[in-house]
Motif scaffolding. Structure first.
Motif, PDB file in Angstrom:
ATOM      1  N   GLU A  51       0.826  -1.203   0.000  1.00 26.75           N
ATOM      2  CA  GLU A  51       0.000   0.000   0.000  1.00 26.75           C
ATOM      3  C   GLU A  51       0.862   1.254   0.000  1.00 26.75           C
ATOM      4  OE1 GLU A  51      -3.644   2.327   0.373  1.00 26.75           O
ATOM      5  OE2 GLU A  51      -3.031   0.412  -0.508  1.00 26.75           O
ATOM      6  N   ALA A  52       1.952   1.242   0.789  1.00 31.18           N
ATOM      7  CA  ALA A  52       2.858   2.393   0.821  1.00 31.18           C
ATOM      8  C   ALA A  52       3.505   2.613  -0.541  1.00 31.18           C
ATOM      9  CB  ALA A  52       3.935   2.174   1.892  1.00 31.18           C
ATOM     10  N   SER A  53       3.837   1.545  -1.227  1.00 31.75           N
ATOM     11  CA  SER A  53       4.429   1.661  -2.561  1.00 31.75           C
ATOM     12  C   SER A  53       3.404   2.216  -3.550  1.00 31.75           C
ATOM     13  CB  SER A  53       4.930   0.299  -3.042  1.00 31.75           C
ATOM     14  OG  SER A  53       5.921  -0.215  -2.184  1.00 31.75           O
ATOM     15  N   ARG A  54       2.193   1.746  -3.475  1.00 27.02           N
ATOM     16  CA  ARG A  54       1.136   2.196  -4.393  1.00 27.02           C
ATOM     17  C   ARG A  54       0.878   3.688  -4.260  1.00 27.02           C
ATOM     18  NH1 ARG A  54      -4.212   3.146  -4.556  1.00 27.02           N
ATOM     19  NH2 ARG A  54      -4.502   2.785  -2.330  1.00 27.02           N
ATOM     20  N   LEU A  55       0.971   4.191  -3.027  1.00 28.06           N
ATOM     21  CA  LEU A  55       0.689   5.598  -2.774  1.00 28.06           C
ATOM     22  C   LEU A  55       1.934   6.484  -2.896  1.00 28.06           C
ATOM     23  CD1 LEU A  55      -1.742   5.207   0.258  1.00 28.06           C
ATOM     24  CD2 LEU A  55      -2.332   5.743  -2.114  1.00 28.06           C
ATOM     25  N   GLY A  56       3.078   5.883  -3.206  1.00 31.01           N
ATOM     26  CA  GLY A  56       4.286   6.676  -3.405  1.00 31.01           C
ATOM     27  C   GLY A  56       5.068   6.964  -2.146  1.00 31.01           C
TER      28      GLY A  56
END
Length: 438
Positions: A187-192
């Protein structure tokens, strides 16, 4: 040159090394705030050139400012070199060349400072140039200058903080939703909030570099990243976070720098990065998302906390511009900023000798005498138990032990011995406890 007052009306010429996310914001702020910066500095601040690897990727910047010859730009007629390229080389060579030539340096390069600050300070001292690096730790948060200047007359005993936004975002998500580490990282990767390769963040390398800088400033001792004990968050499970919740705690990746006094009165420095449970009543517990916060304890000033955005182009550029104004003012009036303070030269205490506390979760057999056997191992290793919680299930039981403070080596040895007991099926998790009286 340092030591000579700048002639009236002569601009401060700035070389910028790097024009990525932070560098582009530096260029924007220099342009948008040109009039205000002139008033604050006492002379115009002029961007003399920007060193980049691929000029065609920076169409937002006037082409005449771009160059691929970073060494040539540093050697040109500039007063200040601002470095935001990161990494060790070529940044190290470029900044040493600048400082040796008497040119002041502003850098956001935490990895370089954590490895080679001694060489950089020596070059700055030899030429009389300034070396400023507020942006290297905690982004826009004014933290390093208070440690370096405002608290220079006090005795700092402890610096503990959340200095990596990516890991804090992941752990905050796990706490809020009950998600596992992998799901929260995705999720952190998806949101940058996490890089494509998050290793430097999640394995603690980024925080360890920052801890080295904080310990060096706080305790007037040269501390490198290699001196910092480092553990990341990949092993933190949803069960760990849930257990912390059940005890009124939360899990954070902490950078902890302490001045430790032995029983014989000898002082040393402890610097470490690892996940830990802290009580929800602690000021750091409420720091969520990608924010950073650092808790400082000093003899006279007492307890202070510095909080804000710890990363991002604009926040980091804000810290860079603050440093640029400071070194530019010094150029205008022939002043000098603070020098390195490493007079204490305290030894760095190994992690094994550092006092800490453990939260240990065990799967054990559901039979009489289990607790007594486990407690006997703690006693044999000189470790005092602060609290015990036992839950009985159908075929086995869960045993949670929280210790009083002991050396990390004693605690680790205790856990290893417990793991070998016939009545212990598994050491489910081991996590340190911080922010509470031991």
């Amino acid at each position: 040159m340092p030591g000579q007052k700048l002639p009236d009306g002569k601009p401060i010429r700035v070389a910028l090394l790097g024009c990525g996310t932070v560098g582009a914001e530096v260029v924007r702020l220099l342009t948008d705030q040109a009039a205000d910066l002139t008033a604050r500095v006492g002379a115009p601040v002029e961007l003399a050139g920007i060193a980049v690897r691929k000029p065609n990727k920076h169409r937002e910047v006037p082409a005449e400012l771009l160059t691929t010859d970073a060494a040539g730009l540093v050697a040109s007629d500039v007063d200040v070199v601002v470095e935001v390229i990161g990494g060790i080389e070529p940044a190290r060579t470029l900044l040493l060349d600048a400082l040796r030539a008497g040119k002041s340096v502003v850098t956001a390069n935490k990895a370089l400072l954590a490895e080679h600050s001694g060489a950089l300070f020596e070059a700055a001292d030899a030429s009389g140039a300034d070396l400023y690096f507020e942006a290297a730790v905690a982004g826009a948060i004014p933290l390093l200058r208070p440690l370096r200047e405002s608290l220079a007359g006090d005795r700092i005993t402890r610096v503990m903080g959340i200095v990596n936004g990516t890991t804090n975002y992941i752990l905050s998500g796990m706490d809020a939703t009950g998600a596992g580490y992998g799901e929260a990282l995705e999720e952190a990767s998806r949101l940058g909030y996490a890089e494509a390769d998050p290793t430097a963040d999640v394995d603690g390398f980024d925080a360890a570099s920052k801890a080295a800088i904080l310990a060096s400033l706080a305790f007037h001792t040269r501390v490198t990243a290699a001196d910092v004990h480092r553990e990341g968050i990949a092993a933190v499970t949803a069960a760990d976070v849930a257990a912390a919740k059940g005890l009124g705690r939360t899990v954070k990746l902490l950078a902890i720098c302490e001045r430790v006094t032995s029983a014989s009165g000898e002082e040393s420095v402890s610097a470490r990065v690892h996940p830990a449970m802290i009580p929800r009543s602690h000021p750091l517990a409420g720091v969520g998302g990608a924010f950073n916060a650092v808790f400082v304890e000093a003899d006279a000033a007492g307890e202070m906390m510095f909080y804000g955005k710890g990363a991002g182009g604009a926040p980091t550029a804000s810290a860079v511009l603050g440093d640029l104004v400071a070194v530019a003012r010094n150029r205008v009036v022939a002043g000098r900023g603070p020098r390195e303070s490493a007079y204490a030269a305290l030894p760095v205490r190994p992690m094994g000798q550092t006092p800490t506390r453990y939260h240990i979760s065990l799967d054990v057999a559901d039979k009489p005498g289990v607790l007594a056997q486990v407690a006997a191992v703690f006693a044999d290793h000189g470790v005092s138990i602060a609290a015990v919680r036992q839950e009985v299930r159908v075929a086995d039981a869960s045993l949670v032990v929280v210790t009083h403070a002991a050396t990390d080596a004693a605690l680790r040895s205790t856990v290893d011995k417990i793991a070998g007991l016939p009545v212990v099926r598994e050491v489910v998790s081991v996590m340190r406890v911080e922010g509470e009286e031991s």
